[in-house]
Write a protein that holds these residues in place. Sequence first.
Motif, PDB file in Angstrom:
ATOM      1  N   ASP A 169      30.172  58.364 121.499  1.00  0.00           N
ATOM      2  CA  ASP A 169      31.023  57.536 122.354  1.00  0.00           C
ATOM      3  C   ASP A 169      31.305  56.192 121.676  1.00  0.00           C
ATOM      4  OD1 ASP A 169      28.571  56.401 122.547  1.00  0.00           O
ATOM      5  OD2 ASP A 169      28.408  56.516 124.724  1.00  0.00           O
ATOM      6  N   ARG A 170      31.212  56.223 120.338  1.00  0.00           N
ATOM      7  CA  ARG A 170      31.592  55.099 119.483  1.00  0.00           C
ATOM      8  C   ARG A 170      30.662  53.902 119.646  1.00  0.00           C
ATOM      9  NH1 ARG A 170      37.997  54.328 118.939  1.00  0.00           N
ATOM     10  NH2 ARG A 170      37.235  53.516 116.947  1.00  0.00           N
ATOM     11  N   ASP A 171      29.449  54.153 120.070  1.00  0.00           N
ATOM     12  CA  ASP A 171      28.450  53.101 120.069  1.00  0.00           C
ATOM     13  C   ASP A 171      27.280  53.558 119.202  1.00  0.00           C
ATOM     14  OD1 ASP A 171      27.172  54.985 121.541  1.00  0.00           O
ATOM     15  OD2 ASP A 171      26.832  53.753 123.308  1.00  0.00           O
ATOM     16  N   GLN A 172      26.226  52.760 119.167  1.00  0.00           N
ATOM     17  CA  GLN A 172      25.054  53.100 118.366  1.00  0.00           C
ATOM     18  C   GLN A 172      23.826  52.695 119.162  1.00  0.00           C
ATOM     19  OE1 GLN A 172      25.507  52.640 114.092  1.00  0.00           O
ATOM     20  NE2 GLN A 172      23.564  51.547 114.032  1.00  0.00           N
ATOM     21  N   ASP A 173      22.883  53.605 119.284  1.00  0.00           N
ATOM     22  CA  ASP A 173      21.710  53.362 120.124  1.00  0.00           C
ATOM     23  C   ASP A 173      20.428  53.553 119.324  1.00  0.00           C
ATOM     24  OD1 ASP A 173      23.035  52.896 122.729  1.00  0.00           O
ATOM     25  OD2 ASP A 173      23.683  54.971 122.526  1.00  0.00           O
ATOM     26  N   ILE A 174      19.308  53.123 119.932  1.00  0.00           N
ATOM     27  CA  ILE A 174      17.995  53.254 119.302  1.00  0.00           C
ATOM     28  C   ILE A 174      17.310  54.518 119.807  1.00  0.00           C
ATOM     29  CG2 ILE A 174      15.745  52.187 118.928  1.00  0.00           C
ATOM     30  CD1 ILE A 174      18.070  50.651 117.671  1.00  0.00           C
ATOM     31  N   TYR A 175      16.789  55.288 118.876  1.00  0.00           N
ATOM     32  CA  TYR A 175      16.066  56.529 119.174  1.00  0.00           C
ATOM     33  C   TYR A 175      14.680  56.463 118.535  1.00  0.00           C
ATOM     34  CZ  TYR A 175      20.550  58.671 120.526  1.00  0.00           C
ATOM     35  OH  TYR A 175      21.743  58.958 121.145  1.00  0.00           O
ATOM     36  N   VAL A 176      13.760  57.266 119.082  1.00  0.00           N
ATOM     37  CA  VAL A 176      12.426  57.409 118.513  1.00  0.00           C
ATOM     38  C   VAL A 176      12.080  58.893 118.464  1.00  0.00           C
ATOM     39  CG1 VAL A 176       9.966  56.959 118.856  1.00  0.00           C
ATOM     40  CG2 VAL A 176      11.616  55.161 119.309  1.00  0.00           C
ATOM     41  N   MET A 177      11.420  59.311 117.388  1.00  0.00           N
ATOM     42  CA  MET A 177      10.979  60.702 117.266  1.00  0.00           C
ATOM     43  C   MET A 177       9.617  60.743 116.601  1.00  0.00           C
ATOM     44  SD  MET A 177      13.362  62.006 114.088  1.00  0.00           S
ATOM     45  CE  MET A 177      13.530  61.012 112.594  1.00  0.00           C
ATOM     46  N   ASP A 178       8.933  61.875 116.733  1.00  0.00           N
ATOM     47  CA  ASP A 178       7.691  62.071 116.010  1.00  0.00           C
ATOM     48  C   ASP A 178       7.969  62.131 114.514  1.00  0.00           C
ATOM     49  OD1 ASP A 178       6.384  62.141 118.415  1.00  0.00           O
ATOM     50  OD2 ASP A 178       6.213  64.330 118.478  1.00  0.00           O
ATOM     51  N   SER A 179       6.940  61.942 113.719  1.00  0.00           N
ATOM     52  CA  SER A 179       7.119  61.887 112.266  1.00  0.00           C
ATOM     53  C   SER A 179       7.550  63.212 111.661  1.00  0.00           C
ATOM     54  CB  SER A 179       5.824  61.423 111.586  1.00  0.00           C
ATOM     55  OG  SER A 179       4.752  62.316 111.873  1.00  0.00           O
ATOM     56  N   ASP A 180       7.483  64.307 112.449  1.00  0.00           N
ATOM     57  CA  ASP A 180       7.967  65.591 111.961  1.00  0.00           C
ATOM     58  C   ASP A 180       9.358  65.918 112.502  1.00  0.00           C
ATOM     59  OD1 ASP A 180       7.468  66.120 114.633  1.00  0.00           O
ATOM     60  OD2 ASP A 180       6.046  67.756 114.265  1.00  0.00           O
ATOM     61  N   GLY A 181       9.975  64.954 113.223  1.00  0.00           N
ATOM     62  CA  GLY A 181      11.315  65.147 113.762  1.00  0.00           C
ATOM     63  C   GLY A 181      11.345  65.642 115.194  1.00  0.00           C
ATOM     64  N   GLY A 182      10.198  65.937 115.762  1.00  0.00           N
ATOM     65  CA  GLY A 182      10.149  66.446 117.124  1.00  0.00           C
ATOM     66  C   GLY A 182      10.096  65.346 118.170  1.00  0.00           C
ATOM     67  N   ASN A 183      10.173  65.742 119.428  1.00  0.00           N
ATOM     68  CA  ASN A 183      10.023  64.837 120.564  1.00  0.00           C
ATOM     69  C   ASN A 183      10.998  63.658 120.487  1.00  0.00           C
ATOM     70  OD1 ASN A 183       8.917  63.909 122.986  1.00  0.00           O
ATOM     71  ND2 ASN A 183       7.324  62.734 121.938  1.00  0.00           N
ATOM     72  N   LEU A 184      12.266  63.939 120.299  1.00  0.00           N
ATOM     73  CA  LEU A 184      13.289  62.901 120.191  1.00  0.00           C
ATOM     74  C   LEU A 184      13.503  62.225 121.545  1.00  0.00           C
ATOM     75  CD1 LEU A 184      15.546  61.587 118.380  1.00  0.00           C
ATOM     76  CD2 LEU A 184      17.082  63.322 119.328  1.00  0.00           C
ATOM     77  N   GLN A 185      13.546  60.882 121.539  1.00  0.00           N
ATOM     78  CA  GLN A 185      13.797  60.108 122.752  1.00  0.00           C
ATOM     79  C   GLN A 185      14.845  59.042 122.474  1.00  0.00           C
ATOM     80  OE1 GLN A 185       9.377  59.199 123.262  1.00  0.00           O
ATOM     81  NE2 GLN A 185      10.004  59.441 125.384  1.00  0.00           N
ATOM     82  N   GLN A 186      15.812  58.917 123.376  1.00  0.00           N
ATOM     83  CA  GLN A 186      16.804  57.851 123.294  1.00  0.00           C
ATOM     84  C   GLN A 186      16.293  56.668 124.101  1.00  0.00           C
ATOM     85  OE1 GLN A 186      20.777  58.971 124.419  1.00  0.00           O
ATOM     86  NE2 GLN A 186      21.576  56.884 124.273  1.00  0.00           N
ATOM     87  N   LEU A 187      16.134  55.508 123.437  1.00  0.00           N
ATOM     88  CA  LEU A 187      15.582  54.335 124.117  1.00  0.00           C
ATOM     89  C   LEU A 187      16.646  53.435 124.714  1.00  0.00           C
ATOM     90  CD1 LEU A 187      12.641  53.182 121.808  1.00  0.00           C
ATOM     91  CD2 LEU A 187      12.685  54.936 123.586  1.00  0.00           C
ATOM     92  N   THR A 188      17.813  53.311 124.063  1.00  0.00           N
ATOM     93  CA  THR A 188      18.874  52.453 124.582  1.00  0.00           C
ATOM     94  C   THR A 188      20.138  53.273 124.795  1.00  0.00           C
ATOM     95  OG1 THR A 188      19.750  51.783 122.398  1.00  0.00           O
ATOM     96  CG2 THR A 188      17.915  50.498 123.298  1.00  0.00           C
ATOM     97  N   ASP A 189      20.969  52.813 125.712  1.00  0.00           N
ATOM     98  CA  ASP A 189      22.230  53.493 126.012  1.00  0.00           C
ATOM     99  C   ASP A 189      23.216  52.437 126.482  1.00  0.00           C
ATOM    100  OD1 ASP A 189      24.252  55.244 126.537  1.00  0.00           O
ATOM    101  OD2 ASP A 189      23.297  56.201 128.257  1.00  0.00           O
ATOM    102  N   ASP A 190      23.946  51.858 125.551  1.00  0.00           N
ATOM    103  CA  ASP A 190      24.840  50.752 125.848  1.00  0.00           C
ATOM    104  C   ASP A 190      26.110  50.907 125.017  1.00  0.00           C
ATOM    105  OD1 ASP A 190      24.719  47.796 127.131  1.00  0.00           O
ATOM    106  OD2 ASP A 190      25.781  47.725 125.215  1.00  0.00           O
ATOM    107  N   PRO A 191      27.262  50.453 125.514  1.00  0.00           N
ATOM    108  CA  PRO A 191      28.500  50.573 124.734  1.00  0.00           C
ATOM    109  C   PRO A 191      28.497  49.801 123.426  1.00  0.00           C
ATOM    110  CG  PRO A 191      28.989  50.199 127.052  1.00  0.00           C
ATOM    111  CD  PRO A 191      27.510  49.991 126.888  1.00  0.00           C
ATOM    112  N   GLY A 192      27.575  48.867 123.266  1.00  0.00           N
ATOM    113  CA  GLY A 192      27.520  48.095 122.034  1.00  0.00           C
ATOM    114  C   GLY A 192      26.798  48.823 120.923  1.00  0.00           C
ATOM    115  N   PHE A 193      26.587  48.121 119.822  1.00  0.00           N
ATOM    116  CA  PHE A 193      25.869  48.659 118.668  1.00  0.00           C
ATOM    117  C   PHE A 193      24.447  48.098 118.663  1.00  0.00           C
ATOM    118  CE2 PHE A 193      28.666  50.985 115.743  1.00  0.00           C
ATOM    119  CZ  PHE A 193      29.877  50.844 116.413  1.00  0.00           C
TER     120      PHE A 193
END
Length: 217
Positions: free
Chosen positions: A120-144
Motif C-alpha cells: 500500500d506504498r508505505d513501509q512498516d516494521i516487522y519482527v521474525m525469528d532468526s530462522d524466518g519463522g513467526n513473522l509479526q508486523q509491529l507497525t501499520d501506518d501510511p508513512g515510512f
Amino acid sequence: MRSVLALLVVAGLLASCGAGVTSEADQLHDLRVACLQGGGAWNPTTSACNGHVQATPTPRPLVDTRIAFESGRDGDYDIYVMDADGGNVQQLTDDPGRDSGPAWSPDGTRIAFSSDRDRDRDQDIYVMDSDGGNLQQLTDDPGFDADPAWSPGGTQIAFGSDRDGDWDIYVIDADGGNLQQITDVPGRDDGPAWSPDGTRIVFYSDRDGDHEIYVMD
C-alpha cells in the motif's frame, strides 16, 4: 574498619563452536555497572569495586556469529543470513515487496526489519525469528517506518518514521504495543541507536540545516 565485600558474578562466558566471545572490555563494563547498581564505588585504576556490595550483573548474551543482510539477488529485496566467513547463506524472507534494514535482537533469537510487503506504498516494521519463522508486523501506518534498532534488553525497538509529515524517532515495545514519538522538530531525525545501558538514544538529524549526530535520554 569497615569490611569490603564485592560479590560480582559475570555470566555468559565462552561458549562452544558457533557462539561469540565476550571481550575483556565487555566484562569490565558489566562489573562496573553491577558495582554502581549495588551502591559501590568503582575504581577505574584497579578495575575493582570498593564498598559493601552484593550484585550480579545482567548476563551479557553471547554474540551470534551470523550476519543478516538484505539482497536483491532473487529479483526483489529480501532478508538473508550467512556465517561470518560468508558460508551457509540462507534466505529468510521471500515476498514481492522490499524487505530491508535487518537488525538482530540482543539475544540473537529475532530479527527486526522494515518492509513494504503490504503493497500500500508505505513501509512498516516487522519482527521474525532468526530462522524466518513467526513473522509479526509491529507497525501499520501510511508513512515510512525504517531503520529499526533493538534496545539492549530486547524489550523495545527504536525506528525512524515520516508518519507525521517529517522524519522523527519513535520507540515501540517489541510486541508492537506502547508506541511513543520521542522527537518532534522540523527536519529529518533518523538512524537511531541505543546506548549500551539502554538509557540514551543517538541519532542523526538535519534539523539545523546540516547532518549532525545528537544524543537524547
